[in-house]
Design a protein around this motif. Structure first.
Motif, PDB file in Angstrom:
ATOM      1  N   LYS A 108       0.831  -1.206   0.000  1.00 58.33           N
ATOM      2  CA  LYS A 108       0.000   0.000   0.000  1.00 58.33           C
ATOM      3  C   LYS A 108       0.870   1.263   0.000  1.00 58.33           C
ATOM      4  O   LYS A 108       0.533   2.241  -0.663  1.00 58.33           O
ATOM      5  N   VAL A 109       1.988   1.225   0.707  1.00 61.38           N
ATOM      6  CA  VAL A 109       2.902   2.369   0.692  1.00 61.38           C
ATOM      7  C   VAL A 109       3.502   2.538  -0.698  1.00 61.38           C
ATOM      8  O   VAL A 109       3.625   3.663  -1.208  1.00 61.38           O
ATOM      9  N   ALA A 166       0.926   4.063  -2.811  1.00 58.38           N
ATOM     10  CA  ALA A 166       0.774   5.483  -2.497  1.00 58.38           C
ATOM     11  C   ALA A 166       1.893   6.308  -3.127  1.00 58.38           C
ATOM     12  O   ALA A 166       1.642   7.410  -3.626  1.00 58.38           O
ATOM     13  N   LEU A 167       3.111   5.784  -3.112  1.00 56.41           N
ATOM     14  CA  LEU A 167       4.238   6.544  -3.658  1.00 56.41           C
ATOM     15  C   LEU A 167       4.220   6.577  -5.185  1.00 56.41           C
ATOM     16  O   LEU A 167       4.243   7.644  -5.797  1.00 56.41           O
ATOM     17  N   VAL A 168       4.177   5.417  -5.802  1.00 57.75           N
ATOM     18  CA  VAL A 168       4.267   5.360  -7.267  1.00 57.75           C
ATOM     19  C   VAL A 168       2.955   5.796  -7.921  1.00 57.75           C
ATOM     20  O   VAL A 168       2.941   6.649  -8.813  1.00 57.75           O
ATOM     21  N   GLY A 169       1.857   5.227  -7.468  1.00 58.76           N
ATOM     22  CA  GLY A 169       0.562   5.608  -8.025  1.00 58.76           C
ATOM     23  C   GLY A 169       0.192   7.036  -7.690  1.00 58.76           C
ATOM     24  O   GLY A 169      -0.406   7.743  -8.504  1.00 58.76           O
ATOM     25  N   GLY A 170       0.566   7.470  -6.478  1.00 53.67           N
ATOM     26  CA  GLY A 170       0.309   8.849  -6.098  1.00 53.67           C
ATOM     27  C   GLY A 170       1.100   9.831  -6.937  1.00 53.67           C
ATOM     28  O   GLY A 170       0.628  10.929  -7.240  1.00 53.67           O
ATOM     29  N   LEU A 171       2.307   9.447  -7.324  1.00 52.25           N
ATOM     30  CA  LEU A 171       3.112  10.302  -8.192  1.00 52.25           C
ATOM     31  C   LEU A 171       2.472  10.431  -9.575  1.00 52.25           C
ATOM     32  O   LEU A 171       2.390  11.532 -10.128  1.00 52.25           O
ATOM     33  N   MET A 172       1.980   9.317 -10.131  1.00 52.88           N
ATOM     34  CA  MET A 172       1.288   9.380 -11.420  1.00 52.88           C
ATOM     35  C   MET A 172       0.040  10.245 -11.315  1.00 52.88           C
ATOM     36  O   MET A 172      -0.228  11.088 -12.175  1.00 52.88           O
ATOM     37  N   ILE A 205      -6.849   8.137  -1.041  1.00 52.39           N
ATOM     38  CA  ILE A 205      -7.460   7.075  -1.845  1.00 52.39           C
ATOM     39  C   ILE A 205      -6.845   5.730  -1.473  1.00 52.39           C
ATOM     40  O   ILE A 205      -7.553   4.725  -1.313  1.00 52.39           O
ATOM     41  N   VAL A 206      -5.534   5.689  -1.335  1.00 52.23           N
ATOM     42  CA  VAL A 206      -4.855   4.438  -0.973  1.00 52.23           C
ATOM     43  C   VAL A 206      -5.223   4.030   0.451  1.00 52.23           C
ATOM     44  O   VAL A 206      -5.455   2.856   0.738  1.00 52.23           O
ATOM     45  N   TRP A 207      -5.284   4.981   1.356  1.00 54.25           N
ATOM     46  CA  TRP A 207      -5.565   4.684   2.760  1.00 54.25           C
ATOM     47  C   TRP A 207      -6.963   4.077   2.926  1.00 54.25           C
ATOM     48  O   TRP A 207      -7.170   3.181   3.751  1.00 54.25           O
ATOM     49  N   LYS A 208      -7.941   4.553   2.144  1.00 55.30           N
ATOM     50  CA  LYS A 208      -9.312   4.066   2.261  1.00 55.30           C
ATOM     51  C   LYS A 208      -9.530   2.711   1.589  1.00 55.30           C
ATOM     52  O   LYS A 208     -10.525   2.053   1.840  1.00 55.30           O
ATOM     53  N   ALA A 264      -6.392  -0.271  -4.227  1.00 51.61           N
ATOM     54  CA  ALA A 264      -5.823   1.078  -4.286  1.00 51.61           C
ATOM     55  C   ALA A 264      -5.280   1.369  -5.682  1.00 51.61           C
ATOM     56  O   ALA A 264      -5.511   2.447  -6.235  1.00 51.61           O
ATOM     57  N   TRP A 265      -4.555   0.388  -6.267  1.00 52.74           N
ATOM     58  CA  TRP A 265      -4.059   0.563  -7.625  1.00 52.74           C
ATOM     59  C   TRP A 265      -5.209   0.740  -8.604  1.00 52.74           C
ATOM     60  O   TRP A 265      -5.128   1.541  -9.535  1.00 52.74           O
ATOM     61  N   ARG A 266      -6.262  -0.018  -8.417  1.00 50.13           N
ATOM     62  CA  ARG A 266      -7.430   0.078  -9.303  1.00 50.13           C
ATOM     63  C   ARG A 266      -7.991   1.492  -9.278  1.00 50.13           C
ATOM     64  O   ARG A 266      -8.246   2.093 -10.310  1.00 50.13           O
ATOM     65  N   ARG A 267      -8.191   2.038  -8.080  1.00 54.86           N
ATOM     66  CA  ARG A 267      -8.758   3.385  -7.954  1.00 54.86           C
ATOM     67  C   ARG A 267      -7.816   4.441  -8.517  1.00 54.86           C
ATOM     68  O   ARG A 267      -8.259   5.385  -9.187  1.00 54.86           O
TER      69      ARG A 267
END
Length: 139
Positions: free
Chosen positions: A6-7, A10-16, A52-55, A62-65
């Motif tokens: 999940k981390v 959050a880092l890679v997907g959150g950056l995109m 989004i990842v936390w929920k 998380a990746w899907r969302r």
């Protein structure tokens, strides 16, 4: 081990998510507000991605969302390019026909190119997002 994934999401997907969202928002806002509020916009988008990842129940959800959200941002890129082109054309000199014709051709080509690229990006993000994190059917 699930928290590590999940981390990573959050880092890679959150950056995109942050980069695509910033491109859409900054092109829609224009040049003036982007210089003074760019860092706050990026920080806010990254916080939204982490939320989004936390929920999400799992890293795959998380990746899907995040991927579906990136696909939506990709589909919004041509609209932002149209807004940016219109605002830049309005800043030109009045009554100059050559400037107006060149602006229409140049900014129109940029908008069309952005549209093609964003359609391909959106297809990749949406297809990948819809295939990752699905609930397995119980038979």
């Amino acid at each position: 081990m699930g928290i590590v994934w999940k981390v990573l999401a959050a880092l890679v997907g959150g950056l995109m998510f942050t980069i695509l969202g910033f491109m859409v928002i900054s092109m829609a806002i224009g040049q003036g507000a982007n210089e003074s509020y760019g860092g706050f916009i990026m920080l806010g988008l990254f916080v939204v991605a982490v939320a989004i990842v936390w929920k999400a129940n799992s890293a795959s959800k998380a990746w899907r969302r995040l991927l579906i959200s990136c696909g939506i941002f990709s589909l919004a890129l041509p609209l932002s390019a149209m807004l940016l082109s219109g605002s830049l054309m309005a800043q030109g000199p009045e009554g100059d026909a050559a400037y107006a014709a060149g602006s229409v051709i140049g900014y129109g080509a940029a908008t069309i190119f952005t549209g093609f690229v964003s359609i391909f990006l959106a297809a990749i993000f949406l297809i990948t997002g819809l295939l990752i994190g699905r609930d397995k059917p119980t038979a």
